[in-house]
Design an enzyme around this catalytic site. Structure first.
Site, mmCIF file in Angstrom:
data_model
loop_
_atom_site.group_PDB
_atom_site.id
_atom_site.type_symbol
_atom_site.label_atom_id
_atom_site.label_comp_id
_atom_site.label_asym_id
_atom_site.label_seq_id
_atom_site.Cartn_x
_atom_site.Cartn_y
_atom_site.Cartn_z
ATOM 1 N N LYS A 42 0.841 -1.215 0.000
ATOM 2 C CA LYS A 42 0.000 0.000 0.000
ATOM 3 C C LYS A 42 0.871 1.257 0.000
ATOM 4 O O LYS A 42 2.071 1.195 0.282
ATOM 5 C CB LYS A 42 -0.887 -0.012 1.254
ATOM 6 C CG LYS A 42 -0.097 0.028 2.564
ATOM 7 C CD LYS A 42 -0.980 -0.255 3.774
ATOM 8 C CE LYS A 42 -0.172 -0.219 5.057
ATOM 9 N NZ LYS A 42 -0.969 -0.667 6.225
ATOM 10 N N ARG A 140 -10.423 -0.028 15.508
ATOM 11 C CA ARG A 140 -10.326 0.678 14.221
ATOM 12 C C ARG A 140 -11.299 -0.016 13.282
ATOM 13 O O ARG A 140 -12.490 -0.001 13.556
ATOM 14 C CB ARG A 140 -8.866 0.666 13.750
ATOM 15 C CG ARG A 140 -8.546 1.780 12.775
ATOM 16 C CD ARG A 140 -7.077 1.810 12.389
ATOM 17 N NE ARG A 140 -6.683 0.667 11.565
ATOM 18 C CZ ARG A 140 -5.442 0.464 11.098
ATOM 19 N NH1 ARG A 140 -4.473 1.320 11.379
ATOM 20 N NH2 ARG A 140 -5.169 -0.587 10.348
ATOM 21 N N HIS A 172 -6.399 -7.222 13.028
ATOM 22 C CA HIS A 172 -5.139 -6.463 13.044
ATOM 23 C C HIS A 172 -4.820 -6.116 14.498
ATOM 24 O O HIS A 172 -5.713 -5.813 15.280
ATOM 25 C CB HIS A 172 -5.333 -5.188 12.202
ATOM 26 C CG HIS A 172 -4.070 -4.512 11.767
ATOM 27 N ND1 HIS A 172 -3.011 -5.187 11.192
ATOM 28 C CD2 HIS A 172 -3.702 -3.212 11.790
ATOM 29 C CE1 HIS A 172 -2.052 -4.320 10.888
ATOM 30 N NE2 HIS A 172 -2.439 -3.110 11.245
ATOM 31 N N ARG A 228 1.072 -10.913 7.026
ATOM 32 C CA ARG A 228 0.911 -9.697 6.206
ATOM 33 C C ARG A 228 1.990 -8.669 6.524
ATOM 34 O O ARG A 228 1.684 -7.572 7.003
ATOM 35 C CB ARG A 228 -0.450 -9.037 6.477
ATOM 36 C CG ARG A 228 -1.692 -9.847 6.236
ATOM 37 C CD ARG A 228 -2.933 -8.949 6.319
ATOM 38 N NE ARG A 228 -3.005 -8.160 7.538
ATOM 39 C CZ ARG A 228 -3.645 -8.510 8.646
ATOM 40 N NH1 ARG A 228 -4.292 -9.654 8.707
ATOM 41 N NH2 ARG A 228 -3.633 -7.717 9.701
ATOM 42 N N TYR A 272 15.077 30.344 7.241
ATOM 43 C CA TYR A 272 13.910 31.043 7.803
ATOM 44 C C TYR A 272 13.914 31.067 9.326
ATOM 45 O O TYR A 272 14.139 30.038 9.966
ATOM 46 C CB TYR A 272 12.616 30.352 7.382
ATOM 47 C CG TYR A 272 12.230 30.471 5.929
ATOM 48 C CD1 TYR A 272 12.357 31.670 5.236
ATOM 49 C CD2 TYR A 272 11.707 29.373 5.250
ATOM 50 C CE1 TYR A 272 11.979 31.765 3.901
ATOM 51 C CE2 TYR A 272 11.320 29.460 3.927
ATOM 52 C CZ TYR A 272 11.463 30.661 3.251
ATOM 53 O OH TYR A 272 11.086 30.745 1.946
ATOM 54 N N CYS A 319 12.940 24.030 4.704
ATOM 55 C CA CYS A 319 12.008 24.817 3.894
ATOM 56 C C CYS A 319 11.288 23.881 2.923
ATOM 57 O O CYS A 319 11.483 22.675 2.958
ATOM 58 C CB CYS A 319 12.767 25.888 3.127
ATOM 59 S SG CYS A 319 13.919 26.822 4.156
ATOM 60 N N ASP A 321 11.673 23.397 -0.249
ATOM 61 C CA ASP A 321 12.499 22.764 -1.283
ATOM 62 C C ASP A 321 13.959 22.593 -0.887
ATOM 63 O O ASP A 321 14.736 22.062 -1.664
ATOM 64 C CB ASP A 321 12.478 23.617 -2.558
ATOM 65 C CG ASP A 321 11.086 24.077 -2.899
ATOM 66 O OD1 ASP A 321 10.259 23.216 -3.232
ATOM 67 O OD2 ASP A 321 10.811 25.294 -2.794
#
Ligand SMILES: *Cc1c(COP(=O)(O)O)cnc(C)c1O
Length: 387
Positions: A42, A140, A172, A228, A272, A319, A321
C-alpha cells in the site's frame, strides 16, 4: 548502483535496492515457513514504488499482495500483476464491480459493505471473494463484539445465494510492536474465538490472518494461515527498541547533491527564522530537498545527514524545497557532492535515526517521500525501470 550516471543532474533522489527487498521477503518467509505471505505494498509500496516492489515481492515468493485502497489494487491488476490481491478499505460508492471484474479480494466489516459487494457481484455475474474483518481490540476497522455474529450471519445469507464467498477471516493488532504486551495474546484469543463462531455458522475460510511485520517476526503463534508484513520488507524494524535487526536490510536510500557551498560567519542566522547560527566561522552547504520532498519540517536542527566522511545535523529550518547543513570550518566540500539523508547503516544515518530525531516512526519517514523525488530502482529485474 552506478550512481554517477543515473543521478547526474538530479537534486534529490531515492535509491531503491530491490535485491535487499527480495532478501527481506525471503527472510520473512523463513520466519513463517508454514504460512502464506501477503506482501503489503500500500501507499506506493511505502514510498518505494508500487509496481517494482510488488513484482519483486512476487519474485521472492509472496503468495498475495495487500493494499489499502481499491485504486491501488486496480493499478496492480491493470499493470498485469496476476498474484492474488486483497484490498481492505472501502466507503459507500466504492467500485466493487471493478474489484470483482479484476479478481481482487475485498474486505467487509459491516453488513452494508457486504450488500454493496453482493450487488456488484450480481451485476458482474460472478461471485465476490470476501475477507470478513473482526475488531479484536484494535478499535479501528472490523466488526466488534456482537456485531461479529451479525456480520457472519449476513455473509452466510449472501453466500447461500451465491453472491459472495467468504475466503478469509482477519484482524489487526494494536500493539504487536510491544512483544510482551497482554493485548497481543488477548487479541489472538478473541480472534480464534471469532473464527470458531464463524465456522459454527458454516463459514469455511481458506485463510485466517492477523500478523503484521512485528507479529511475523516475534509472535509465531499469530502466524496462522497467512502473514501480512509491510515495513519489515522495506528493511526497517517494526520493533526498533529490540536490538535485533532480524537480518533485514534497508531498501531506500535518500540522497541529494549539494547545490551551493559557501563560507558563513559565526553568529549569523541560517534559513527562515534564523533558528540556527554557527558558533564559529564555518562552511555551509545547501541541500536541495525540503518538506515538499518529504523531509519533515520537524527535522529542523535535529535530523542527521552524511556528507562524505562527516556526519552533521540539519542547520536551521527545513524549507519547502531546501535546507542547509553546517559542514564545519575546515570543510573541503563542493557543490555537487553527494549528501546521504538516510539509508543503510554502513553509509550514513538510517530512516530509524530520522524517526527518532523527529519523534515519529520509520514508516512515516519513507512513506512521505514526495512524488517529485525520482525513485531509482536497482537489483532484481527492475534495474533502470521507470516509474
Ligand atoms: C499496513 C498494514 C499491514 C502491514 O503492517 P506493518 O506493520 O507495516 O507490517 C498489515 N495489515 C494491515 C491491515 C495493514 O493496514
Amino acid at each position: 548502483m552506478n550512481s554517477t550516471d543515473a543521478t547526474a543532474g538530479l537534486t534529490v533522489w531515492a535509491e531503491i535496492d530491490l535485491d535487499a527487498f527480495e532478501d527481506n521477503v525471503r527472510t520473512l518467509r523463513a520466519r513463517a515457513p508454514h504460512s502464506q505471505l501477503m506482501a503489503v505494498v500500500k501507499a506506493d509500496g511505502y514510498g518505494h514504488g508500487l509496481l517494482p516492489v510488488a513484482r519483486a515481492a512476487v519474485r521472492a515468493g509472496a503468495d498475495w499482495l495487500g493494499v489499502a485502497q481499491p485504486t491501488e489494487a486496480f493499478a496492480l491488476r491493470d499493470a498485469g500483476v496476476t498474484t492474488r490481491i486483497l484490498t481492505w478499505l472501502s466507503v459507500p460508492g466504492t467500485d466493487f464491480a471493478g474489484a470483482v471484474r479484476r479478481d481482487i479480494d475485498v474486505s467487509a466489516s459491516a453488513p452494508w459493505t457486504l450488500d454493496a459487494i453482493a450487488g456488484a457481484a450480481r451485476s458482474e455475474g460472478r461471485s465476490a471473494r470476501v475477507h470478513l474483518k473482526v475488531d479484536t481490540g484494535l478499535g479501528r476497522g472490523g466488526a466488534f463484539g456482537t456485531d461479529w455474529p451479525t456480520l457472519v450471519e449476513h455473509a452466510r445469507r449472501l453466500e447461500s445465494e451465491g453472491a459472495i464467498s467468504v475466503v478469509g477471516i482477519w484482524t489487526h493488532f494494536a500493539m504487536a510492536d510491544a512483544p510482551e504486551h497482554p493485548t497481543v495474546l488477548a487479541q489472538q484469543d478473541t480472534f480464534f474465538e471469532a473464527v470458531a463462531t464463524a465456522e459454527r455458522a458454516g463459514v469455511r475460510p481458506e485463510v485466517r490472518h492477523l500478523a503484521n511485520s512485528a507479529a511475523t517476526l516475534v509472535h509465531p503463534a499469530a502466524h496462522a494461515d497467512l502473514v501480512r508484513p509491510g515495513i519489515a520488507m522495506y528493511g526497517l524494524s517494526p520493533v526498533p527498541e529490540v536490538a535485533d535487526d532480524f537480518g533485514l536490510r534497508p531498501v531506500m536510500t535518500l540522497r541529494a547533491r549539494l547545490a551551493l557551498v559557501k563560507r558563513w560567519p559565526a553568529g549569523r542566522g541560517i534559513s527562515y527564522g534564523h533558528v540556527y547560527a554557527p558558533e564559529v566561522d564555518t562552511v555551509v552547504g545547501l541541500v536541495p530537498a525540503g518538506y515538499a520532498d518529504g523531509v519533515p519540517r520537524s527535522a529542523t536542527n535535529v535530523a542527521p545527514v552524511q556528507v562524505g566522511a562527516r556526519r552533521t545535523t540539519i542547520a536551521g529550518r527545513v524549507c519547502m524545497d531546501q535546507f542547509v547543513v553546517d559542514l564545519g570550518p575546515d570543510s573541503a566540500a563542493a557543490a555537487g557532492d553527494v549528501v546521504t539523508l538516510f539509508g543503510k547503516p554502513s553509509e550514513g544515518p538510517t530512516a530509524q535515526d530520522w524517526a527518532d530525531a523527529t519523534e515519529t516512526i520509520s514508516y512515516e519517514i519513507v512513506t512521505r517521500i514526495g512524488a517529485r523525488v525520482p525513485r531509482l530502482w536497482s537489483g532484481g529485474a527492475e534495474a533502470g525501470a521507470g516509474a
